[in-house]
Design an enzyme around this catalytic site. Structure first.
Site, short mmCIF file in Angstrom:
data_model
loop_
_atom_site.label_atom_id
_atom_site.label_comp_id
_atom_site.label_asym_id
_atom_site.label_seq_id
_atom_site.Cartn_x
_atom_site.Cartn_y
_atom_site.Cartn_z
N ASN A 43 0.80 -1.23 0.00
CA ASN A 43 0.00 0.00 0.00
C ASN A 43 0.84 1.28 0.00
OD1 ASN A 43 0.29 -1.40 2.63
ND2 ASN A 43 -0.26 0.61 3.43
N GLN A 74 -4.86 -3.76 -2.45
CA GLN A 74 -4.32 -2.74 -3.35
C GLN A 74 -4.09 -3.30 -4.76
OE1 GLN A 74 -4.04 0.44 -2.60
NE2 GLN A 74 -4.19 0.42 -0.37
N SER A 76 -11.17 -5.21 -0.29
CA SER A 76 -11.88 -4.13 0.42
C SER A 76 -12.66 -3.30 -0.58
CB SER A 76 -10.86 -3.25 1.15
OG SER A 76 -11.51 -2.13 1.71
N THR A 118 -25.88 -8.92 10.92
CA THR A 118 -26.72 -8.53 9.78
C THR A 118 -25.85 -8.07 8.61
OG1 THR A 118 -28.46 -7.86 11.28
CG2 THR A 118 -28.56 -6.95 9.05
N CYS A 133 4.21 9.13 10.40
CA CYS A 133 4.06 10.27 11.32
C CYS A 133 2.61 10.66 11.52
CB CYS A 133 4.83 11.47 10.80
SG CYS A 133 6.57 11.13 10.65
C1 LIG Z 1 -3.06 -3.41 1.91
C2 LIG Z 1 -4.22 -3.05 2.79
N1 LIG Z 1 -4.79 -3.99 3.55
C3 LIG Z 1 -5.81 -3.73 4.36
C4 LIG Z 1 -6.34 -2.46 4.44
C5 LIG Z 1 -7.50 -2.20 5.38
O1 LIG Z 1 -8.69 -2.07 4.65
P1 LIG Z 1 -10.06 -1.67 5.34
O2 LIG Z 1 -10.05 -0.18 5.40
O3 LIG Z 1 -11.12 -2.19 4.39
O4 LIG Z 1 -10.14 -2.31 6.67
C6 LIG Z 1 -5.79 -1.44 3.68
C7 LIG Z 1 -6.28 -0.06 3.80
O5 LIG Z 1 -5.53 0.91 3.84
C8 LIG Z 1 -4.69 -1.73 2.82
O6 LIG Z 1 -4.12 -0.80 2.07
#
Ligand SMILES: Cc1ncc(COP(=O)(O)O)c(C=O)c1O
Length: 390
Positions: free
Chosen positions: A153, A187, A207, A245, A331
């Site tokens: 990410n 990502q 996600s 739910t 940070c």
């Molecule tokens: C690589 C990665 N995994 C997991 C997440 C977490 O996702 P969610 O906001 O759906 O919990 C993120 C979100 O920044 C992400 O970039």
């Protein structure tokens, strides 16, 4: 002033087609998918159709798709669910994760360590890529799970998931106890092939809000035959693995977002062109460097470091100018610790504080890129004039 958004790895706007799909489930067809009456049955139909859409996207069966409240929950369920299942056999099961995982994998791994799990970290190269051969060296008799993210990410590097899947598949043939393979593909979903059969993964996380869908909805793919213990109790939904739910508008929205990815692959070429144009312009700034491999990288990601300029200050000044980006460091969470990802790829501490993550999306334009290229050099130059480290 029209604001410019360059932070698509943090979250994406909701695609209008996604919103139109979701709206009726708030205003008209608002039944609980667990209810027997027609409101409920309409909601259930939407949930099951969405499950099928996501399953087609991953090339798996509908029964292998579990909807969760997001990727964080899905990652917790993947790690915690395997841990609980194997605890009957292993008191101290061994889990391998990469050094550059998202906190939603690092966090549960740290928690499981407190509960007796042994955790090993797979190193990455200074380009931000794991080496599958290194993984082999970490495998133990009690290894139960390997979790390696598909795309990082922060630096956008694409990990060789299919190769890791193949290696683990070969090892599993010779072992009594299977090593499960999980990938956080959050990502990757907009850009990479997510065919779970090609990747040879047992568990995969998605996600909604990173793919122009809504926030608060995620997916865990669980390959048939993978026994995963539930971490939450008190409902029959999602076959008891994720009770509660179902978020019907969210589920319908996520499925529409997935449909749009399949339809709009041409966006990726446009995003890459814009990204390369920006990288070229940004690297003209003296003492700047790109972090992470350029070739094995999703089209939307730029992560750069500027010597003697503070990332937080750059972010703030860009925000005042109407441009939203993210820092490459941690940070923002109130800690002065440098990013664990930049540290893992060998960026020195003092340099990583001068990092910026710019992540593009399908609605960004060249005009917006030009505005950034106009403003950024001036900001860096002004900050350097004030810097005590010249
Ligand atoms: C690589 C990665 N995994 C997991 C997440 C977490 O996702 P969610 O906001 O759906 O919990 C993120 C979100 O920044 C992400 O970039």
């Amino acid at each position: 002033m029209r604001k410019i958004y360059f932070d698509h790895s943090a979250t994406t706007p909701v695609d209008n087609r996604v919103w139109l799909k979701m709206k009726p489930f708030y205003l008209k067809n608002y039944g609980n998918a667990g209810s027997i009456h027609s409101f409920g049955q309409q909601a259930l139909k939407a949930v099951e159709e969405s499950r099928k859409t996501v399953a087609d996207f991953l090339n798996c069966f509908g029964e292998e798709i579990y909807f969760t409240s997001g990727a964080t929950e899905a990652n917790n369920l993947a790690l915690g669910g395997v841990f609980r299942t194997v605890q009957k056999k292993w008191r101290n099961p061994h889990i391998i994760i990469s050094k550059i995982e998202h906190p939603s994998v690092l966090g549960p791994a740290a928690e499981l360590k407190k509960q007796g799990a042994q955790i090993s970290f797979l190193e990455v190269t200074n380009k931000g890529l794991v080496r599958p051969e290194e993984l082999k060296k970490l495998i133990r008799k009690n290894t139960v799970l390997v979790s390696v993210m598909y795309v990082n990410n922060e630096i956008g590097t694409i990990q060789p998931i299919a190769r890791i899947g193949k290696i683990l598949g070969q090892l599993n043939k010779k072992r009594d106890d299977k090593i499960y393979f999980h990938t956080d593909a959050v990502q990757a979903a907009n850009y990479c092939d997510l065919d779970v059969n090609k990747l040879k993964v047992d568990l995969l996380t998605l996600s909604g809000h990173k793919i122009y869908g809504p926030k608060g909805i995620g997916v865990l793919y669980v390959k048939k035959g993978t026994v995963l213990a539930a971490l939450e109790f008190g409902g029959h939904q999602e076959r008891g693995l994720r009770p509660g739910t179902q978020n019907v508008p969210g589920i319908a929205g996520l499925a529409e977002a997935v449909r749009q990815i399949r339809k709009n692959k041409k966006n990726n070429r446009k995003i890459k062109q814009l990204r390369d144009y920006l990288i070229k312009g940004i690297l003209k700034i003296p003492q700047s460097q790109l972090n992470g491999d350029l070739a094995a990288r999703i089209p939307s990601n730029i992560n750069v470091t500027f010597k003697n300029a503070e990332g937080e200050s750059i972010l703030m000044l860009l925000d005042i100018a109407g441009i939203a980006v993210s820092t490459g460091s941690a940070c923002s969470s109130g800690s002065l610790e440098p990013s664990h990802v930049l540290t893992a790829i060998g960026v020195p501490k003092e340099m990583s504080h001068g990092s910026l993550r710019i992540t593009l999306g399908k609605y960004n334009t060249k005009k917006e890129a030009d505005k950034l290229l106009l403003i950024l050099p001036e900001i860096i130059s002004n900050l350097r004039k004030m810097s005590p480290y010249k």
